[in-house]
Scaffold this active site. Sequence first.
Site, mmCIF file in Angstrom:
data_model
loop_
_atom_site.group_PDB
_atom_site.id
_atom_site.type_symbol
_atom_site.label_atom_id
_atom_site.label_comp_id
_atom_site.label_asym_id
_atom_site.label_seq_id
_atom_site.Cartn_x
_atom_site.Cartn_y
_atom_site.Cartn_z
ATOM 1 N N CYS A 245 0.832 -1.210 0.000
ATOM 2 C CA CYS A 245 0.000 0.000 0.000
ATOM 3 C C CYS A 245 0.866 1.259 0.000
ATOM 4 C CB CYS A 245 -0.911 -0.031 1.225
ATOM 5 S SG CYS A 245 -1.884 1.465 1.454
ATOM 6 N N CYS B 106 -0.104 3.903 2.639
ATOM 7 C CA CYS B 106 0.266 3.416 3.975
ATOM 8 C C CYS B 106 1.732 3.704 4.271
ATOM 9 C CB CYS B 106 0.034 1.913 4.087
ATOM 10 S SG CYS B 106 -1.679 1.405 3.873
#
Length: 104
Positions: free
Chosen positions: A64, A67
């Site tokens: 991600c 993230c």
Amino acid sequence: MAQRLALQRLLSLPARGPLASHGRAFGTSAGRRSTFNVQDGSDFQDRVVNSPKPVVVDFHAQWCGPCKILGPRLEKLVAKQEGKVLMAKVDIDDHTDLAIEYEV
């Protein structure tokens, strides 16, 4: 919405301690103690749900991109709180059950 509100509350906590007026702290040991990786559902229950301190939970994944940007920023904010706030890191690939349970 609840996540945004919790983050706003975290960001509004006043900095305290001898280094608060300088806007930075030296050393990273407080940040390491304040941030931990969740091992399993039982660990999440013990260290997050039953925590006497507020806990920011970072549900993340290695793949991600956002993230990877948000995680270090959250860790830095939590470290500035000098142990008054904790941060739990949950890898959703390793703990899919928690991600599903908390609708991440």
